[in-house]
Design a protein around this motif. Structure first.
Motif, PDB file in Angstrom:
ATOM      1  N   THR A  36     -55.472  -9.908  46.662  1.00 52.57           N
ATOM      2  CA  THR A  36     -56.771  -9.765  46.008  1.00 52.57           C
ATOM      3  C   THR A  36     -56.622  -9.965  44.492  1.00 52.57           C
ATOM      4  N   PRO A  37     -57.616 -10.552  43.857  1.00 55.10           N
ATOM      5  CA  PRO A  37     -57.535 -10.684  42.399  1.00 55.10           C
ATOM      6  C   PRO A  37     -57.967  -9.398  41.688  1.00 55.10           C
ATOM      7  N   ARG A  38     -58.175  -8.322  42.454  1.00 55.82           N
ATOM      8  CA  ARG A  38     -58.666  -7.065  41.873  1.00 55.82           C
ATOM      9  C   ARG A  38     -57.586  -5.981  41.852  1.00 55.82           C
ATOM     10  N   PHE A  39     -57.774  -5.000  40.958  1.00 52.62           N
ATOM     11  CA  PHE A  39     -56.968  -3.774  41.010  1.00 52.62           C
ATOM     12  C   PHE A  39     -57.455  -2.959  42.203  1.00 52.62           C
ATOM     13  N   PHE A  40     -56.575  -2.211  42.829  1.00 52.20           N
ATOM     14  CA  PHE A  40     -57.026  -1.291  43.884  1.00 52.20           C
ATOM     15  C   PHE A  40     -57.684  -0.032  43.293  1.00 52.20           C
ATOM     16  N   PRO A  41     -57.033   0.664  42.341  1.00 46.48           N
ATOM     17  CA  PRO A  41     -57.636   1.923  41.867  1.00 46.48           C
ATOM     18  C   PRO A  41     -58.685   1.698  40.784  1.00 46.48           C
ATOM     19  N   MET A  42     -59.473   2.711  40.543  1.00 51.37           N
ATOM     20  CA  MET A  42     -60.369   2.690  39.389  1.00 51.37           C
ATOM     21  C   MET A  42     -59.503   2.878  38.143  1.00 51.37           C
ATOM     22  N   LEU A  43     -59.724   2.068  37.125  1.00 48.70           N
ATOM     23  CA  LEU A  43     -58.948   2.201  35.891  1.00 48.70           C
ATOM     24  C   LEU A  43     -59.906   2.392  34.730  1.00 48.70           C
ATOM     25  N   THR A  44     -59.624   3.405  33.921  1.00 48.22           N
ATOM     26  CA  THR A  44     -60.424   3.604  32.716  1.00 48.22           C
ATOM     27  C   THR A  44     -59.534   3.227  31.542  1.00 48.22           C
ATOM     28  N   THR A  45     -59.854   2.131  30.897  1.00 52.21           N
ATOM     29  CA  THR A  45     -58.983   1.628  29.827  1.00 52.21           C
ATOM     30  C   THR A  45     -59.823   1.313  28.599  1.00 52.21           C
ATOM     31  N   ALA A  46     -59.110   1.004  27.492  1.00 51.06           N
ATOM     32  CA  ALA A  46     -59.803   0.627  26.260  1.00 51.06           C
ATOM     33  C   ALA A  46     -60.582  -0.667  26.470  1.00 51.06           C
ATOM     34  N   ALA A  47     -60.166  -1.449  27.481  1.00 51.58           N
ATOM     35  CA  ALA A  47     -60.859  -2.710  27.769  1.00 51.58           C
ATOM     36  C   ALA A  47     -61.988  -2.504  28.775  1.00 51.58           C
ATOM     37  N   GLY A  48     -62.344  -1.263  29.004  1.00 51.77           N
ATOM     38  CA  GLY A  48     -63.472  -0.985  29.896  1.00 51.77           C
ATOM     39  C   GLY A  48     -63.034  -0.304  31.177  1.00 51.77           C
ATOM     40  N   THR A  49     -64.027   0.099  31.950  1.00 53.90           N
ATOM     41  CA  THR A  49     -63.734   0.787  33.216  1.00 53.90           C
ATOM     42  C   THR A  49     -63.800  -0.219  34.358  1.00 53.90           C
ATOM     43  N   ILE A  50     -62.750  -0.208  35.169  1.00 52.90           N
ATOM     44  CA  ILE A  50     -62.682  -1.117  36.324  1.00 52.90           C
ATOM     45  C   ILE A  50     -62.971  -0.288  37.569  1.00 52.90           C
ATOM     46  N   PRO A  51     -63.960  -0.687  38.372  1.00 51.04           N
ATOM     47  CA  PRO A  51     -64.232   0.096  39.597  1.00 51.04           C
ATOM     48  C   PRO A  51     -63.147  -0.144  40.643  1.00 51.04           C
ATOM     49  N   PRO A  52     -62.981   0.810  41.589  1.00 48.10           N
ATOM     50  CA  PRO A  52     -61.957   0.606  42.635  1.00 48.10           C
ATOM     51  C   PRO A  52     -62.370  -0.515  43.583  1.00 48.10           C
ATOM     52  N   VAL A  53     -61.378  -1.110  44.212  1.00 45.97           N
ATOM     53  CA  VAL A  53     -61.649  -2.153  45.195  1.00 45.97           C
ATOM     54  C   VAL A  53     -62.374  -1.521  46.388  1.00 45.97           C
ATOM     55  N   LYS A  54     -63.287  -2.280  47.015  1.00 46.77           N
ATOM     56  CA  LYS A  54     -63.983  -1.773  48.220  1.00 46.77           C
ATOM     57  C   LYS A  54     -63.271  -2.338  49.432  1.00 46.77           C
ATOM     58  N   LEU A  55     -62.666  -1.443  50.202  1.00 49.87           N
ATOM     59  CA  LEU A  55     -61.828  -1.882  51.331  1.00 49.87           C
ATOM     60  C   LEU A  55     -62.402  -1.328  52.633  1.00 49.87           C
ATOM     61  N   LEU A  56     -62.523  -2.212  53.620  1.00 47.78           N
ATOM     62  CA  LEU A  56     -63.069  -1.826  54.931  1.00 47.78           C
ATOM     63  C   LEU A  56     -61.984  -1.982  55.992  1.00 47.78           C
ATOM     64  N   VAL A  57     -61.827  -0.953  56.816  1.00 42.88           N
ATOM     65  CA  VAL A  57     -60.870  -1.026  57.926  1.00 42.88           C
ATOM     66  C   VAL A  57     -61.663  -1.032  59.233  1.00 42.88           C
ATOM     67  N   LEU A  58     -61.443  -2.050  60.065  1.00 38.09           N
ATOM     68  CA  LEU A  58     -62.124  -2.119  61.366  1.00 38.09           C
ATOM     69  C   LEU A  58     -61.106  -1.842  62.465  1.00 38.09           C
ATOM     70  N   GLY A  59     -61.373  -0.813  63.263  1.00 37.91           N
ATOM     71  CA  GLY A  59     -60.413  -0.371  64.277  1.00 37.91           C
ATOM     72  C   GLY A  59     -59.539   0.683  63.627  1.00 37.91           C
ATOM     73  N   ALA A  60     -59.705   1.937  64.055  1.00 35.98           N
ATOM     74  CA  ALA A  60     -58.953   3.019  63.404  1.00 35.98           C
ATOM     75  C   ALA A  60     -58.065   3.728  64.424  1.00 35.98           C
ATOM     76  N   GLY A  61     -57.202   2.939  65.069  1.00 31.12           N
ATOM     77  CA  GLY A  61     -56.149   3.505  65.914  1.00 31.12           C
ATOM     78  C   GLY A  61     -54.967   3.830  65.007  1.00 31.12           C
ATOM     79  N   VAL A  62     -53.765   3.662  65.526  1.00 34.20           N
ATOM     80  CA  VAL A  62     -52.577   4.023  64.749  1.00 34.20           C
ATOM     81  C   VAL A  62     -52.451   3.146  63.495  1.00 34.20           C
ATOM     82  N   ALA A  63     -52.574   1.814  63.666  1.00 32.54           N
ATOM     83  CA  ALA A  63     -52.432   0.909  62.508  1.00 32.54           C
ATOM     84  C   ALA A  63     -53.577   1.117  61.515  1.00 32.54           C
ATOM     85  N   GLY A  64     -54.795   1.250  62.044  1.00 33.89           N
ATOM     86  CA  GLY A  64     -55.961   1.394  61.167  1.00 33.89           C
ATOM     87  C   GLY A  64     -55.910   2.675  60.346  1.00 33.89           C
ATOM     88  N   LEU A  65     -55.508   3.780  60.972  1.00 32.34           N
ATOM     89  CA  LEU A  65     -55.442   5.052  60.224  1.00 32.34           C
ATOM     90  C   LEU A  65     -54.368   4.970  59.141  1.00 32.34           C
TER      91      LEU A  65
END
Ligand code: NAD
Length: 377
Positions: free
Chosen positions: A147-176
């Motif tokens: 992804t060209p995005r940061f995962f976490p929210m970052l608050t920096t002098a260059a502005g605030t970056i929101p966290p990446v929006k990640l969707l998991v489909l199927g929440a068995g062992v791998a999904g969890l």
């Protein structure tokens, strides 16, 4: 018992036995023989094996009573296993007529790790779960690098970056595990599964449960999901369209044992995602959950990267091998008597369900059916 561990086939970095687990088996009076170089791909040198008393050599099959593998051996390799010995590993037995034929001809007693029942009693031997854990973890790391995005929210002098929006489909062992990994990296995570009881597990990991159809009857007695109707699948896709479109990263892990993976993300849904978005399709080995997925490849579709990795556990080979070797050692304990000798207690459900071939016969009913053989009642 003399346990042999050969070098795996091409592309497989995992190894069936690690020095740590081998030491426990040697203390239990077994002899462990590892083919030279077998552990290198996973990060274990020949020296580490010899230091704990493993015999490292070039002819692992010689005199072997039990051969331990990760993936299925080729029919040629299986021909080297001593007649009457045992074989344990992921053998992909429902799709391996050639291998099963050699195993029966050589009277090899073969156990498929994927056929061990997923009951509480067999939890320590559940290699499907341990390797799915590795797959879910690594899928998120792959997404994080693509992804060209940061995962976490970052608050920096260059502005605030929101966290990446990640969707998991199927929440068995791998999904969890994917949810937990993405949360640790600071992503804002949503997730969905057809089985309603999974909602609580998703929420306990700090993710939101996506409001899409759930199906009380989707969970079979085994805990696995069943195939849903075309109508439910259409309703699922309709309900998921908006959240998929709004996600930066989608990790899909939905599978149904013995059937192709359900289609959850259509081509049209991919086309509505923002360019730069990433899909990692963990279900790629069973066809994939996304219409655009090509197993083993990365497809760039309208600026969206769709990854279909088929070797996720092998990419975290060190720890995946440690977990696999522990699962295998727990299963071996069921196959050995008090003196460490091989015993086949077919009265034991775990032993009988995992067994594919014994004494020249195909014993597993599903494998018999897949080979067109008569199934005894
Ligand atoms: P899996 O890899 O076969 O499937 C992954 C997930 O996809 C499952 O949660 C399934 O519900 C989901 N799925 C299937 N079809 C779907 C669809 N159309 N839409 C959305 N989601 C869909 O399963 P798994 O991760 O190997 O295991 C699933 C479950 O099996 C576990 O969560 C657990 O309940 C049970 N299990 C029990 C044990 C045990 O008792 N020892 C061990 C392992 C697993």
């Amino acid at each position: 018992m003399r346990i042999a561990v050969p070098v795996e086939g091409p592309g497989e970095r995992r190894v069936a036995m690690t020095p740590q687990v081998a030491l426990r088996l040697i203390e239990g009076r077994h002899t462990v023989v590892v083919e030279s170089g077998a552990g290198v791909g996973a990060g274990f040198s020949d020296e580490e094996y010899s230091n704990v008393g493993v015999e490292v050599g070039g002819e692992p099959y010689k005199g072997a009573e039990l051969v331990a593998v990760v993936g299925p051996p080729s029919a040629g390799q299986a021909g080297l296993i001593p007649e009457g010995a045992a074989l344990v590993g992921f053998l992909d037995p429902f799709d391996a007529v050639d291998l099963v034929t050699v195993l029966t001809r050589r009277r090899i007693t073969a156990f498929a790790m994927e056929s061990i029942p997923r009951t509480t009693l067999a939890q320590s031997m559940d290699a499907l779960s341990s390797q799915a854990t590795a797959a879910g973890y690594h899928a998120v790391l792959l997404a994080a690098t693509e992804t060209p995005r940061f995962f976490p929210m970052l608050t920096t002098a260059a502005g605030t970056i929101p966290p990446v929006k990640l969707l998991v489909l199927g929440a068995g062992v791998a999904g969890l595990q994917a949810i937990a990994t993405a949360r640790r990296l600071g992503a804002s995570v949503s997730a969905y599964d057809i089985r309603p009881e999974v909602r609580e597990q998703i929420e306990s990991l700090g993710a939101r449960f996506v409001a899409a159809p759930v199906d009380e009857s989707a969970a079979a007695a085994s805990g696995y999901a069943r195939e849903v109707s075309d109508e439910t699948q259409r309703r699922q896709q309709d309900a998921l369209a908006e959240v998929v479109e709004d996600s930066d990263v989608v990790v899909t892990t939905a599978q149904i044992p013995g059937s192709p993976a359900p289609l959850l993300v259509s081509r049209e849904m991919v086309e509505r995602m923002r360019p730069g978005s990433v899909i990692v399709d963990v279900a790629a080995p069973s066809g994939g959950n996304c219409e655009v997925t090509r197993p083993g490849e990365t497809v760039l579709h309208n600026g969206v990267k769709v990854l279909g990795p088929v070797d996720l556990p092998s990419r975290v080979a060190y720890d995946a091998s440690q977990m696999y070797a522990r699962n295998l050692a727990a299963f071996l304990a069921r196959l050995t008597g008090e003196e460490g000798e091989l015993t086949y207690d077919f009265e034991n459900q775990i032993v009988s369900e995992a067994c594919i071939t014994h004494d020249g016969r195909v014993t597993h009913p599903v494998v018999r059916r897949s080979m067109g053989l008569e199934v005894e009642s």
